[in-house]
Design a protein around this motif. Structure first.
Motif, PDB file in Angstrom:
ATOM      1  N   GLU A  64       0.815  -1.216   0.000  1.00  0.00           N
ATOM      2  CA  GLU A  64       0.000   0.000   0.000  1.00  0.00           C
ATOM      3  C   GLU A  64       0.851   1.270   0.000  1.00  0.00           C
ATOM      4  OE1 GLU A  64      -3.390   0.368  -0.143  1.00  0.00           O
ATOM      5  OE2 GLU A  64      -3.465  -1.786  -0.513  1.00  0.00           O
ATOM      6  N   LEU A  65       2.148   1.158   0.298  1.00  0.00           N
ATOM      7  CA  LEU A  65       3.017   2.333   0.364  1.00  0.00           C
ATOM      8  C   LEU A  65       3.501   2.794  -1.006  1.00  0.00           C
ATOM      9  CD1 LEU A  65       5.118   1.358   3.507  1.00  0.00           C
ATOM     10  CD2 LEU A  65       3.062   2.795   3.384  1.00  0.00           C
ATOM     11  N   PHE A  66       3.274   1.987  -2.039  1.00  0.00           N
ATOM     12  CA  PHE A  66       3.607   2.395  -3.406  1.00  0.00           C
ATOM     13  C   PHE A  66       2.559   3.397  -3.884  1.00  0.00           C
ATOM     14  CE2 PHE A  66       6.130  -1.425  -3.413  1.00  0.00           C
ATOM     15  CZ  PHE A  66       7.153  -1.164  -4.304  1.00  0.00           C
ATOM     16  N   VAL A  67       3.021   4.487  -4.451  1.00  0.00           N
ATOM     17  CA  VAL A  67       2.121   5.475  -5.040  1.00  0.00           C
ATOM     18  C   VAL A  67       2.545   5.644  -6.499  1.00  0.00           C
ATOM     19  CG1 VAL A  67       1.267   7.843  -4.952  1.00  0.00           C
ATOM     20  CG2 VAL A  67       1.876   6.660  -2.820  1.00  0.00           C
ATOM     21  N   PRO A  68       1.852   4.954  -7.424  1.00  0.00           N
ATOM     22  CA  PRO A  68       2.205   5.091  -8.842  1.00  0.00           C
ATOM     23  C   PRO A  68       1.949   6.523  -9.315  1.00  0.00           C
ATOM     24  CG  PRO A  68       0.510   3.405  -8.509  1.00  0.00           C
ATOM     25  CD  PRO A  68       0.734   4.073  -7.205  1.00  0.00           C
ATOM     26  N   LEU A  69       2.863   7.059 -10.124  1.00  0.00           N
ATOM     27  CA  LEU A  69       2.675   8.417 -10.622  1.00  0.00           C
ATOM     28  C   LEU A  69       1.663   8.451 -11.756  1.00  0.00           C
ATOM     29  CD1 LEU A  69       6.280   9.834 -10.312  1.00  0.00           C
ATOM     30  CD2 LEU A  69       4.403   9.857  -8.674  1.00  0.00           C
ATOM     31  N   ALA A  70       1.368   7.291 -12.367  1.00  0.00           N
ATOM     32  CA  ALA A  70       0.218   7.178 -13.269  1.00  0.00           C
ATOM     33  C   ALA A  70      -0.985   6.934 -12.351  1.00  0.00           C
ATOM     34  CB  ALA A  70       0.416   6.001 -14.228  1.00  0.00           C
ATOM     35  N   ASP A  71      -2.162   6.877 -12.905  1.00  0.00           N
ATOM     36  CA  ASP A  71      -3.349   6.689 -12.082  1.00  0.00           C
ATOM     37  C   ASP A  71      -3.407   5.325 -11.419  1.00  0.00           C
ATOM     38  OD1 ASP A  71      -4.268   9.218 -12.593  1.00  0.00           O
ATOM     39  OD2 ASP A  71      -5.524   8.612 -14.280  1.00  0.00           O
ATOM     40  N   GLN A 104      13.168 -12.941   3.260  1.00  0.00           N
ATOM     41  CA  GLN A 104      13.533 -11.842   2.375  1.00  0.00           C
ATOM     42  C   GLN A 104      12.318 -11.536   1.520  1.00  0.00           C
ATOM     43  OE1 GLN A 104      15.910 -12.666  -1.193  1.00  0.00           O
ATOM     44  NE2 GLN A 104      17.245 -10.978  -0.574  1.00  0.00           N
ATOM     45  N   VAL A 105      11.908 -10.260   1.503  1.00  0.00           N
ATOM     46  CA  VAL A 105      10.781  -9.827   0.687  1.00  0.00           C
ATOM     47  C   VAL A 105      11.247  -8.663  -0.169  1.00  0.00           C
ATOM     48  CG1 VAL A 105       8.382  -9.063   0.642  1.00  0.00           C
ATOM     49  CG2 VAL A 105       9.196 -10.421   2.567  1.00  0.00           C
ATOM     50  N   LEU A 106      11.134  -8.815  -1.485  1.00  0.00           N
ATOM     51  CA  LEU A 106      11.505  -7.769  -2.424  1.00  0.00           C
ATOM     52  C   LEU A 106      10.245  -7.281  -3.124  1.00  0.00           C
ATOM     53  CD1 LEU A 106      14.614  -9.526  -3.997  1.00  0.00           C
ATOM     54  CD2 LEU A 106      14.582  -7.864  -2.133  1.00  0.00           C
ATOM     55  N   PHE A 107      10.015  -5.977  -3.099  1.00  0.00           N
ATOM     56  CA  PHE A 107       8.839  -5.366  -3.706  1.00  0.00           C
ATOM     57  C   PHE A 107       9.236  -4.586  -4.953  1.00  0.00           C
ATOM     58  CE2 PHE A 107       7.772  -5.653   0.800  1.00  0.00           C
ATOM     59  CZ  PHE A 107       6.480  -6.143   0.759  1.00  0.00           C
ATOM     60  N   TYR A 108       8.299  -4.477  -5.904  1.00  0.00           N
ATOM     61  CA  TYR A 108       8.515  -3.697  -7.119  1.00  0.00           C
ATOM     62  C   TYR A 108       7.170  -3.325  -7.711  1.00  0.00           C
ATOM     63  CZ  TYR A 108       7.745  -8.385  -8.937  1.00  0.00           C
ATOM     64  OH  TYR A 108       7.220  -9.629  -9.185  1.00  0.00           O
ATOM     65  N   LEU A 109       7.177  -2.292  -8.522  1.00  0.00           N
ATOM     66  CA  LEU A 109       5.978  -1.922  -9.268  1.00  0.00           C
ATOM     67  C   LEU A 109       6.137  -2.492 -10.670  1.00  0.00           C
ATOM     68  CD1 LEU A 109       3.356  -0.344  -8.845  1.00  0.00           C
ATOM     69  CD2 LEU A 109       4.463   1.597  -9.913  1.00  0.00           C
ATOM     70  N   GLY A 110       5.146  -3.237 -11.124  1.00  0.00           N
ATOM     71  CA  GLY A 110       5.220  -3.909 -12.419  1.00  0.00           C
ATOM     72  C   GLY A 110       5.307  -2.939 -13.587  1.00  0.00           C
ATOM     73  N   ASP A 111       6.031  -3.359 -14.622  1.00  0.00           N
ATOM     74  CA  ASP A 111       6.122  -2.592 -15.862  1.00  0.00           C
ATOM     75  C   ASP A 111       4.785  -2.613 -16.599  1.00  0.00           C
ATOM     76  OD1 ASP A 111       8.811  -1.975 -15.600  1.00  0.00           O
ATOM     77  OD2 ASP A 111       9.498  -3.611 -16.875  1.00  0.00           O
ATOM     78  N   ALA A 112       4.655  -1.708 -17.554  1.00  0.00           N
ATOM     79  CA  ALA A 112       3.492  -1.704 -18.441  1.00  0.00           C
ATOM     80  C   ALA A 112       3.939  -2.213 -19.811  1.00  0.00           C
ATOM     81  CB  ALA A 112       2.911  -0.305 -18.573  1.00  0.00           C
ATOM     82  N   GLU A 113       3.128  -3.058 -20.418  1.00  0.00           N
ATOM     83  CA  GLU A 113       3.384  -3.498 -21.784  1.00  0.00           C
ATOM     84  C   GLU A 113       2.552  -2.633 -22.712  1.00  0.00           C
ATOM     85  OE1 GLU A 113       3.448  -7.490 -24.567  1.00  0.00           O
ATOM     86  OE2 GLU A 113       2.582  -7.592 -22.574  1.00  0.00           O
ATOM     87  N   ILE A 114       3.196  -2.082 -23.730  1.00  0.00           N
ATOM     88  CA  ILE A 114       2.526  -1.180 -24.652  1.00  0.00           C
ATOM     89  C   ILE A 114       1.793  -1.993 -25.712  1.00  0.00           C
ATOM     90  CG2 ILE A 114       2.873   0.667 -26.353  1.00  0.00           C
ATOM     91  CD1 ILE A 114       5.389   1.430 -24.685  1.00  0.00           C
ATOM     92  N   ARG A 135       8.684   1.298 -17.959  1.00  0.00           N
ATOM     93  CA  ARG A 135       8.734   1.344 -16.498  1.00  0.00           C
ATOM     94  C   ARG A 135       7.661   2.284 -15.974  1.00  0.00           C
ATOM     95  NH1 ARG A 135      14.675   2.518 -14.780  1.00  0.00           N
ATOM     96  NH2 ARG A 135      13.728   2.421 -12.731  1.00  0.00           N
ATOM     97  N   MET A 136       7.058   1.898 -14.880  1.00  0.00           N
ATOM     98  CA  MET A 136       6.040   2.729 -14.245  1.00  0.00           C
ATOM     99  C   MET A 136       6.720   3.511 -13.118  1.00  0.00           C
ATOM    100  SD  MET A 136       3.310   1.937 -15.935  1.00  0.00           S
ATOM    101  CE  MET A 136       1.962   2.554 -14.963  1.00  0.00           C
ATOM    102  N   GLY A 144      -3.943   5.657 -24.233  1.00  0.00           N
ATOM    103  CA  GLY A 144      -3.225   6.198 -23.081  1.00  0.00           C
ATOM    104  C   GLY A 144      -3.718   5.603 -21.775  1.00  0.00           C
ATOM    105  N   ALA A 145      -4.828   4.876 -21.826  1.00  0.00           N
ATOM    106  CA  ALA A 145      -5.358   4.242 -20.629  1.00  0.00           C
ATOM    107  C   ALA A 145      -4.426   3.117 -20.185  1.00  0.00           C
ATOM    108  CB  ALA A 145      -6.738   3.693 -20.896  1.00  0.00           C
ATOM    109  N   VAL A 146      -4.360   2.896 -18.883  1.00  0.00           N
ATOM    110  CA  VAL A 146      -3.541   1.827 -18.309  1.00  0.00           C
ATOM    111  C   VAL A 146      -4.472   0.925 -17.527  1.00  0.00           C
ATOM    112  CG1 VAL A 146      -1.621   1.337 -16.759  1.00  0.00           C
ATOM    113  CG2 VAL A 146      -1.571   3.402 -18.141  1.00  0.00           C
ATOM    114  N   GLU A 147      -4.323  -0.403 -17.753  1.00  0.00           N
ATOM    115  CA  GLU A 147      -5.171  -1.362 -17.037  1.00  0.00           C
ATOM    116  C   GLU A 147      -4.319  -2.516 -16.545  1.00  0.00           C
ATOM    117  OE1 GLU A 147      -6.783  -4.091 -20.729  1.00  0.00           O
ATOM    118  OE2 GLU A 147      -7.985  -2.366 -20.137  1.00  0.00           O
TER     119      GLU A 147
END
Length: 165
Positions: free
Chosen positions: A40-47, A63-73, A84-85, A160-163
């Protein structure tokens, strides 16, 4: 009548799969709760964005590694490429989850951590989480980009929408 039997079979199969997954999850409850809180601490700069994580137990503990997933165009000349998001992450709130912090590191990565990472950066925190049943140290990492094996977490449409994927 035949379709009714198929539906019952599918429901039973889904229930068995859910039970099997529950048995496979060896993470303690406190760790699962922490994973949800930290995501919940991730704040994506996209919507929108999709948080992923890699959780492992090794000789040093969890060990826990967190990341924000990439977007596929999808569509256009960059169809199939990954983007990259961008995101913000509140490190202060993450540190508040710890009762003890042993180390905080900023790492530049190149093929590290048993994950397929091209390059990237990571904030790594080692310490004890609050509300755990153990005093064992936990390593928490915030990756600047997802590992290659993670695949895309979002779709970027021509409009331009992201889902989420």
């Amino acid at each position: 009548m035949h379709s009714h039997t198929s539906l019952e079979f599918l429901i039973k199969q889904a229930e068995q799969l859910a039970e099997k997954r529950a048995r496979k999850d060896i993470r303690p409850g406190w760790l699962t709760e922490f994973i949800y809180e930290a995501a919940e601490l991730f704040v994506p700069l996209a919507d929108t964005g999709r948080v992923g994580y890699d959780c492992r137990y090794n000789e040093g503990g969890w060990q826990v590694l967190f990341y924000l997933g990439d977007a596929e165009i999808f569509g256009g000349r960059h169809d199939g490429c990954r983007a990259r998001m961008a995101f913000d992450f509140d490190l202060k709130l993450l540190l508040d989850c710890f009762s003890r912090v042993d180390s905080i590191l900023y790492r530049t990565l190149r093929e590290d951590l048993d994950l397929q990472l091209e390059e990237g950066n990571m904030i790594e925190i080692v310490g004890c989480l609050k509300e755990t049943e153990t005093s064992d140290a936990v390593t928490v990492g915030i990756l600047s980009r997802p590992p290659e094996e993670a695949g895309p977490g979002m779709r970027m449409l021509p409009s331009g929408a992201v889902e989420p994927v």
